[in-house]
Design a protein around this motif. Structure first.
Motif, PDB file in Angstrom:
ATOM      1  N   TYR A   1       0.877  -1.052   0.131  1.00 43.52           N
ATOM      2  CA  TYR A   1      -0.083  -0.079   0.067  1.00 43.52           C
ATOM      3  C   TYR A   1       0.885   1.462   0.094  1.00 43.52           C
ATOM      4  O   TYR A   1       1.875   1.361   0.975  1.00 43.52           O
ATOM      5  CB  TYR A   1      -0.644  -0.047   1.150  1.00 43.52           C
ATOM      6  CG  TYR A   1      -1.836  -1.173   1.141  1.00 43.52           C
ATOM      7  CD1 TYR A   1      -3.031  -1.145   0.823  1.00 43.52           C
ATOM      8  CD2 TYR A   1      -1.546  -2.367   2.150  1.00 43.52           C
ATOM      9  CE1 TYR A   1      -4.207  -2.171   0.408  1.00 43.52           C
ATOM     10  CE2 TYR A   1      -2.603  -3.237   1.967  1.00 43.52           C
ATOM     11  CZ  TYR A   1      -3.565  -3.176   1.300  1.00 43.52           C
ATOM     12  OH  TYR A   1      -4.483  -4.277   1.379  1.00 43.52           O
TER      13      TYR A   1
ATOM     14  N   ASP B   1       1.247   5.577  -0.485  1.00 42.40           N
ATOM     15  CA  ASP B   1       0.351   6.928  -0.340  1.00 42.40           C
ATOM     16  C   ASP B   1       0.547   7.415  -1.694  1.00 42.40           C
ATOM     17  O   ASP B   1       1.683   7.600  -2.175  1.00 42.40           O
ATOM     18  CB  ASP B   1       1.031   7.695   0.719  1.00 42.40           C
ATOM     19  CG  ASP B   1       0.404   8.783   0.973  1.00 42.40           C
ATOM     20  OD1 ASP B   1      -0.774   9.094   0.760  1.00 42.40           O
ATOM     21  OD2 ASP B   1       0.888   9.879   1.704  1.00 42.40           O
ATOM     22  N   ASP B   2      -0.508   7.896  -2.324  1.00 41.74           N
ATOM     23  CA  ASP B   2      -0.404   8.548  -3.466  1.00 41.74           C
ATOM     24  C   ASP B   2      -0.451  10.002  -3.266  1.00 41.74           C
ATOM     25  O   ASP B   2      -1.343  10.824  -3.023  1.00 41.74           O
ATOM     26  CB  ASP B   2      -1.567   8.177  -4.551  1.00 41.74           C
ATOM     27  CG  ASP B   2      -1.681   8.502  -5.765  1.00 41.74           C
ATOM     28  OD1 ASP B   2      -0.581   8.755  -6.085  1.00 41.74           O
ATOM     29  OD2 ASP B   2      -2.298   8.040  -6.617  1.00 41.74           O
TER      30      ASP B   2
ATOM     31  N   SER C   1      -0.032  12.182  -5.820  1.00 37.00           N
ATOM     32  CA  SER C   1      -0.491  13.175  -6.958  1.00 37.00           C
ATOM     33  C   SER C   1      -2.003  13.169  -6.683  1.00 37.00           C
ATOM     34  O   SER C   1      -2.725  13.625  -7.649  1.00 37.00           O
ATOM     35  CB  SER C   1      -0.203  12.049  -8.202  1.00 37.00           C
ATOM     36  OG  SER C   1      -0.418  11.011  -8.095  1.00 37.00           O
ATOM     37  N   ALA C   2      -2.800  12.512  -5.957  1.00 41.77           N
ATOM     38  CA  ALA C   2      -4.079  12.612  -5.589  1.00 41.77           C
ATOM     39  C   ALA C   2      -4.627  13.669  -5.156  1.00 41.77           C
ATOM     40  O   ALA C   2      -3.857  14.369  -4.381  1.00 41.77           O
ATOM     41  CB  ALA C   2      -4.611  11.128  -4.897  1.00 41.77           C
TER      42      ALA C   2
ATOM     43  N   SER D   1      -4.894   9.600   0.399  1.00 48.51           N
ATOM     44  CA  SER D   1      -5.389   8.624  -1.017  1.00 48.51           C
ATOM     45  C   SER D   1      -4.040   7.418  -1.019  1.00 48.51           C
ATOM     46  O   SER D   1      -3.081   7.893  -1.026  1.00 48.51           O
ATOM     47  CB  SER D   1      -5.430   9.128  -2.169  1.00 48.51           C
ATOM     48  OG  SER D   1      -5.808   8.534  -3.149  1.00 48.51           O
ATOM     49  N   PHE D   2      -4.587   6.518  -0.994  1.00 46.50           N
ATOM     50  CA  PHE D   2      -3.613   5.113  -1.040  1.00 46.50           C
ATOM     51  C   PHE D   2      -3.658   4.314  -2.385  1.00 46.50           C
ATOM     52  O   PHE D   2      -4.766   4.262  -2.907  1.00 46.50           O
ATOM     53  CB  PHE D   2      -3.797   4.173  -0.015  1.00 46.50           C
ATOM     54  CG  PHE D   2      -3.502   4.879   1.393  1.00 46.50           C
ATOM     55  CD1 PHE D   2      -2.162   4.758   1.812  1.00 46.50           C
ATOM     56  CD2 PHE D   2      -4.572   5.444   2.065  1.00 46.50           C
ATOM     57  CE1 PHE D   2      -1.651   5.299   2.922  1.00 46.50           C
ATOM     58  CE2 PHE D   2      -4.343   6.004   3.413  1.00 46.50           C
ATOM     59  CZ  PHE D   2      -2.863   5.927   3.675  1.00 46.50           C
ATOM     60  N   SER D   3      -2.741   3.892  -2.925  1.00 47.62           N
ATOM     61  CA  SER D   3      -2.598   3.008  -4.048  1.00 47.62           C
ATOM     62  C   SER D   3      -2.213   1.655  -3.546  1.00 47.62           C
ATOM     63  O   SER D   3      -1.320   1.497  -2.786  1.00 47.62           O
ATOM     64  CB  SER D   3      -1.757   3.332  -5.122  1.00 47.62           C
ATOM     65  OG  SER D   3      -0.697   3.552  -4.957  1.00 47.62           O
ATOM     66  N   MET D   4      -2.798   0.558  -4.340  1.00 50.13           N
ATOM     67  CA  MET D   4      -2.309  -0.549  -3.910  1.00 50.13           C
ATOM     68  C   MET D   4      -1.659  -1.572  -5.054  1.00 50.13           C
ATOM     69  O   MET D   4      -2.380  -1.520  -5.943  1.00 50.13           O
ATOM     70  CB  MET D   4      -3.694  -1.562  -3.269  1.00 50.13           C
ATOM     71  CG  MET D   4      -3.077  -2.947  -2.750  1.00 50.13           C
ATOM     72  SD  MET D   4      -4.799  -3.886  -2.228  1.00 50.13           S
ATOM     73  CE  MET D   4      -5.443  -4.461  -3.540  1.00 50.13           C
ATOM     74  N   THR D   5      -0.896  -2.326  -4.768  1.00 49.17           N
ATOM     75  CA  THR D   5      -0.133  -3.058  -5.660  1.00 49.17           C
ATOM     76  C   THR D   5      -0.339  -4.559  -5.076  1.00 49.17           C
ATOM     77  O   THR D   5       0.221  -4.915  -4.098  1.00 49.17           O
ATOM     78  CB  THR D   5       1.398  -2.714  -6.126  1.00 49.17           C
ATOM     79  OG1 THR D   5       1.045  -1.279  -6.369  1.00 49.17           O
ATOM     80  CG2 THR D   5       1.896  -3.384  -6.984  1.00 49.17           C
ATOM     81  N   SER D   6      -0.530  -5.615  -6.162  1.00 53.06           N
ATOM     82  CA  SER D   6      -0.690  -7.232  -5.476  1.00 53.06           C
ATOM     83  C   SER D   6      -0.015  -7.701  -6.715  1.00 53.06           C
ATOM     84  O   SER D   6      -0.282  -7.520  -8.161  1.00 53.06           O
ATOM     85  CB  SER D   6      -2.095  -7.247  -5.121  1.00 53.06           C
ATOM     86  OG  SER D   6      -2.991  -7.273  -6.231  1.00 53.06           O
TER      87      SER D   6
ATOM     88  N   ASN E   1       8.225  -3.902  -3.269  1.00 48.19           N
ATOM     89  CA  ASN E   1       7.178  -3.246  -4.094  1.00 48.19           C
ATOM     90  C   ASN E   1       6.147  -4.357  -4.490  1.00 48.19           C
ATOM     91  O   ASN E   1       5.487  -4.402  -5.545  1.00 48.19           O
ATOM     92  CB  ASN E   1       7.640  -2.523  -5.382  1.00 48.19           C
ATOM     93  CG  ASN E   1       8.766  -1.554  -5.023  1.00 48.19           C
ATOM     94  OD1 ASN E   1       8.463  -0.624  -4.174  1.00 48.19           O
ATOM     95  ND2 ASN E   1       9.562  -1.512  -5.992  1.00 48.19           N
TER      96      ASN E   1
END
Length: 130
Positions: free
Chosen positions: A39, A41-42, A44-45, A50-55, A104
């Motif tokens: 997870y 922290d984004d 640019s939002a 706002s969070f972005s998730m990578t899986s 990552n």
């Protein structure tokens, strides 16, 4: 997990019980799912939290063989009913492609993975003879 194999058993029967010993030789195939998440922290939002998730996921396949020596005792409680008490040691050697997940959540191969498992088992079973 899929496990198959063969074994040999030798026993000594009597009127009300039977003692036995032997060895099983299982062949094992196992498939596991490896998942990695991160997870971030984004910045640019528009919203400050706002969070972005990578899986990522990867399927790991193991193959191996083993030895399982055992001893047991079977008691006949009637003509068709009875129960067993069996002690065994399970030795299993597994080989698979090794994987690791970085910070990552990227899953990378890391060469061969070898796994030697051993654990004792104690089974108590009721049975019915047809």
């Amino acid at each position: 997990m899929l496990r198959s194999g063969f074994g040999i058993e030798r026993g000594r029967p009597s009127k009300y019980c039977r003692s036995y010993y032997g060895i099983d030789m299982p062949i094992t195939y196992q498939q596991n799912q490896l998942s990695a998440f991160t997870y971030l922290d984004d910045p640019s939002a528009d919203e400050p939290s706002s969070f972005s998730m990578t899986s990522n996921t990867e399927t790991i396949r193991y193959a191996g063989f083993g030895l399982r020596p055992f001893i047991g005792y079977e008691i006949h409680a009637g003509k068709r009913f009875g129960f067993n008490l069996e002690a065994k040691a399970d030795f299993n050697f597994m080989v698979a492609e090794g994987y690791f997940a970085d910070d990552n959540a990227v899953i990378n191969r890391s060469g061969q993975s070898f796994n030697f498992r051993t654990f004792p088992l104690l089974d108590f079973r009721f049975h019915y003879r047809i």
